[in-house]
Design a protein around this motif. Sequence first.
Motif, PDB file in Angstrom:
ATOM      1  N   MET A   1       0.837  -1.202   0.000  1.00 22.45           N
ATOM      2  CA  MET A   1       0.000   0.000   0.000  1.00 22.45           C
ATOM      3  C   MET A   1       0.873   1.255   0.000  1.00 22.45           C
ATOM      4  N   GLN A   2       0.433   2.274  -0.728  1.00 25.06           N
ATOM      5  CA  GLN A   2       1.133   3.564  -0.743  1.00 25.06           C
ATOM      6  C   GLN A   2       0.303   4.572   0.056  1.00 25.06           C
ATOM      7  N   VAL A   3       0.944   5.296   0.957  1.00 26.30           N
ATOM      8  CA  VAL A   3       0.240   6.359   1.680  1.00 26.30           C
ATOM      9  C   VAL A   3       1.064   7.647   1.583  1.00 26.30           C
ATOM     10  N   PRO A   4       0.743   8.490   0.602  1.00 27.52           N
ATOM     11  CA  PRO A   4       1.493   9.736   0.478  1.00 27.52           C
ATOM     12  C   PRO A   4       1.214  10.638   1.677  1.00 27.52           C
ATOM     13  N   PHE A   5       2.137  11.533   1.972  1.00 27.16           N
ATOM     14  CA  PHE A   5       1.917  12.448   3.094  1.00 27.16           C
ATOM     15  C   PHE A   5       0.668  13.298   2.841  1.00 27.16           C
ATOM     16  N   ILE A   6       0.526  13.718   1.589  1.00 26.15           N
ATOM     17  CA  ILE A   6      -0.685  14.456   1.196  1.00 26.15           C
ATOM     18  C   ILE A   6      -0.954  14.170  -0.265  1.00 26.15           C
ATOM     19  N   ASP A   7      -2.225  14.122  -0.646  1.00 27.54           N
ATOM     20  CA  ASP A   7      -2.584  13.907  -2.047  1.00 27.54           C
ATOM     21  C   ASP A   7      -3.769  14.804  -2.376  1.00 27.54           C
ATOM     22  N   LEU A   8      -3.499  15.846  -3.173  1.00 29.60           N
ATOM     23  CA  LEU A   8      -4.549  16.818  -3.481  1.00 29.60           C
ATOM     24  C   LEU A   8      -5.359  16.438  -4.719  1.00 29.60           C
ATOM     25  N   ARG A   9      -4.939  15.395  -5.420  1.00 29.97           N
ATOM     26  CA  ARG A   9      -5.612  15.057  -6.683  1.00 29.97           C
ATOM     27  C   ARG A   9      -7.019  14.522  -6.468  1.00 29.97           C
ATOM     28  N   LYS A  10      -7.175  13.721  -5.415  1.00 32.30           N
ATOM     29  CA  LYS A  10      -8.506  13.158  -5.129  1.00 32.30           C
ATOM     30  C   LYS A  10      -9.523  14.260  -4.874  1.00 32.30           C
ATOM     31  N   GLN A  11      -9.069  15.285  -4.144  1.00 30.96           N
ATOM     32  CA  GLN A  11      -9.958  16.392  -3.804  1.00 30.96           C
ATOM     33  C   GLN A  11     -10.414  17.118  -5.070  1.00 30.96           C
ATOM     34  N   TYR A  12      -9.506  17.317  -5.994  1.00 28.85           N
ATOM     35  CA  TYR A  12      -9.870  17.981  -7.258  1.00 28.85           C
ATOM     36  C   TYR A  12     -10.946  17.174  -7.982  1.00 28.85           C
ATOM     37  N   GLN A  13     -10.789  15.853  -7.984  1.00 31.70           N
ATOM     38  CA  GLN A  13     -11.780  15.007  -8.677  1.00 31.70           C
ATOM     39  C   GLN A  13     -13.186  15.226  -8.116  1.00 31.70           C
ATOM     40  N   THR A  14     -13.290  15.463  -6.800  1.00 32.71           N
ATOM     41  CA  THR A  14     -14.624  15.598  -6.193  1.00 32.71           C
ATOM     42  C   THR A  14     -15.282  16.947  -6.492  1.00 32.71           C
ATOM     43  N   ILE A  15     -14.501  17.948  -6.903  1.00 32.60           N
ATOM     44  CA  ILE A  15     -15.108  19.281  -7.118  1.00 32.60           C
ATOM     45  C   ILE A  15     -14.886  19.825  -8.523  1.00 32.60           C
ATOM     46  N   LYS A  16     -14.303  19.013  -9.407  1.00 36.20           N
ATOM     47  CA  LYS A  16     -13.881  19.593 -10.686  1.00 36.20           C
ATOM     48  C   LYS A  16     -15.046  20.062 -11.564  1.00 36.20           C
ATOM     49  N   ASP A  17     -16.194  19.410 -11.456  1.00 30.01           N
ATOM     50  CA  ASP A  17     -17.331  19.837 -12.284  1.00 30.01           C
ATOM     51  C   ASP A  17     -17.806  21.234 -11.891  1.00 30.01           C
ATOM     52  N   GLU A  18     -17.620  21.558 -10.637  1.00 28.88           N
ATOM     53  CA  GLU A  18     -18.017  22.868 -10.143  1.00 28.88           C
ATOM     54  C   GLU A  18     -16.894  23.904 -10.389  1.00 28.88           C
ATOM     55  N   LEU A 302       9.241   3.882   7.571  1.00 30.92           N
ATOM     56  CA  LEU A 302       7.913   4.136   7.008  1.00 30.92           C
ATOM     57  C   LEU A 302       8.016   4.437   5.510  1.00 30.92           C
ATOM     58  N   SER A 303       9.045   5.183   5.136  1.00 30.66           N
ATOM     59  CA  SER A 303       9.259   5.490   3.731  1.00 30.66           C
ATOM     60  C   SER A 303       9.456   4.204   2.917  1.00 30.66           C
ATOM     61  N   SER A 304      10.194   3.244   3.495  1.00 34.54           N
ATOM     62  CA  SER A 304      10.425   1.966   2.796  1.00 34.54           C
ATOM     63  C   SER A 304       9.129   1.173   2.667  1.00 34.54           C
ATOM     64  N   LYS A 305       8.128   1.503   3.469  1.00 31.90           N
ATOM     65  CA  LYS A 305       6.818   0.840   3.391  1.00 31.90           C
ATOM     66  C   LYS A 305       5.826   1.666   2.574  1.00 31.90           C
ATOM     67  N   GLY A 306       6.336   2.699   1.895  1.00 36.29           N
ATOM     68  CA  GLY A 306       5.467   3.500   1.030  1.00 36.29           C
ATOM     69  C   GLY A 306       4.686   4.580   1.755  1.00 36.29           C
ATOM     70  N   ILE A 307       5.131   4.922   2.967  1.00 32.24           N
ATOM     71  CA  ILE A 307       4.409   5.908   3.783  1.00 32.24           C
ATOM     72  C   ILE A 307       5.207   7.207   3.873  1.00 32.24           C
ATOM     73  N   ALA A 361      -0.554   3.132  11.132  1.00 34.37           N
ATOM     74  CA  ALA A 361      -0.468   2.835  12.573  1.00 34.37           C
ATOM     75  C   ALA A 361       0.188   1.477  12.795  1.00 34.37           C
ATOM     76  N   GLN A 362      -0.195   0.498  11.980  1.00 36.40           N
ATOM     77  CA  GLN A 362       0.365  -0.846  12.125  1.00 36.40           C
ATOM     78  C   GLN A 362       1.872  -0.844  11.871  1.00 36.40           C
ATOM     79  N   GLU A 363       2.304  -0.117  10.858  1.00 32.57           N
ATOM     80  CA  GLU A 363       3.739  -0.084  10.554  1.00 32.57           C
ATOM     81  C   GLU A 363       4.528   0.650  11.643  1.00 32.57           C
ATOM     82  N   ILE A 364       3.912   1.660  12.251  1.00 30.10           N
ATOM     83  CA  ILE A 364       4.587   2.338  13.373  1.00 30.10           C
ATOM     84  C   ILE A 364       4.783   1.336  14.516  1.00 30.10           C
TER      85      ILE A 364
END
Length: 373
Positions: A1-18, A302-307, A361-364
Amino acid sequence: MQVPFIDLRKQYQTIKDELNPKIKGIFETGSYVLGAPVAEFEGQFAQYCQTNFGVGVNSGTDALILALKALGLGQGDEVITVSNTFIATVEAIVHAGGKPVFVDILADTYNIDLKKLRDKITPKTRAIIAVHLYGQMVQMDEIMKIAKENNLYLIEDAAEAHGGSYKGRRAGSFGDIGCFSFYPTKNLGGCGDGGMALCNDEKIAGNLRKLRDHGSAKKYYHDLVGYNSRLDALQAVVLGVKLKYLDQWNRQRKQKAKLYEKLLSGVPGVVIPKTAAGVDHVYYVYVIRVLAALREKLQSYLSSKGIGTMVHFPIPAHLSEAFKYLGHKEGDLPVTEECSRSIISLPMFPDISDEQIEYVAQEIKNYLQDKTV
Ligand SMILES: *Cc1c(COP(=O)(O)O)cnc(C)c1O
């Protein structure tokens, strides 16, 4: 699993029509700086934050500089704030001609230690900048009392606390001026740099408006030496759309913080953040502490685990190269310094999934399992 520190792309998808038609609308008007879209958003954001006036500027940094200038602060004035903040808070004091004076923080909320504030007030002190760090407001009753008793201006650096509140009143509405950043990663972020200064006093609002636009209220009539620090129309329409979702996004952040809290409380070697009484914490970032000796290794693991993780902030302002001239040394602000060595900001954004948080949390736990004393 990948967990970026922040990902703004998903948010754009939810409001792009507006969002997209609004952006197109700006290009069709051909009018890009200040103007009606900025005035409209200034009104909306001021109302949302429960203040009378909003003045859109270039950035949160400029909001702070202009705020100090609008209150008449200048050469030699001392301004009290914290060292555990984004460097802009401190830069602003210097750019306005003042001298930053630092107070230590509390180890559980990471905010200013109000018991230590009074000792820093001198005859030269003119203002306090209250930094609502990580999304948590300062205890406003107490800090306003101190400001009032000592005849000091109070400025709020609310760049990490859009929509947060203290006893039901919004961040940015307590001080003489409330300053915000709309940097893309903030709880309310644009598609570039932007900021706003809020106030209730019409004269101060007038000063702020002049300062942001070359000292003029009327084009080419310059009453004072100002700046080019205007908000642009593109940012204003983007922020106007996003403002409608801010409460919902902050609720999502709070749910995610609750989940972190549930999964990490009681884990040996992890200190979870505390929310002080009366505060509605909006979790710009979720900051835990671990043993200083393990911090970087945990980050690499954590970085080695994609976090993705970050540190807000690894070098406190008073020990930064830029502020060496103030003459501080290690040990001057012990809690701030200890936190700077032991804090880690975990992935946090409204659209992060529960599964992603469970994985972090599990990886921590996996990493710390056999490492704590
Ligand atoms: C982001 C931030 C600022 C500066 O805002 P910019 O828009 O990046 O200039 C100031 N203070 C704090 C606490 C911040 O987090």
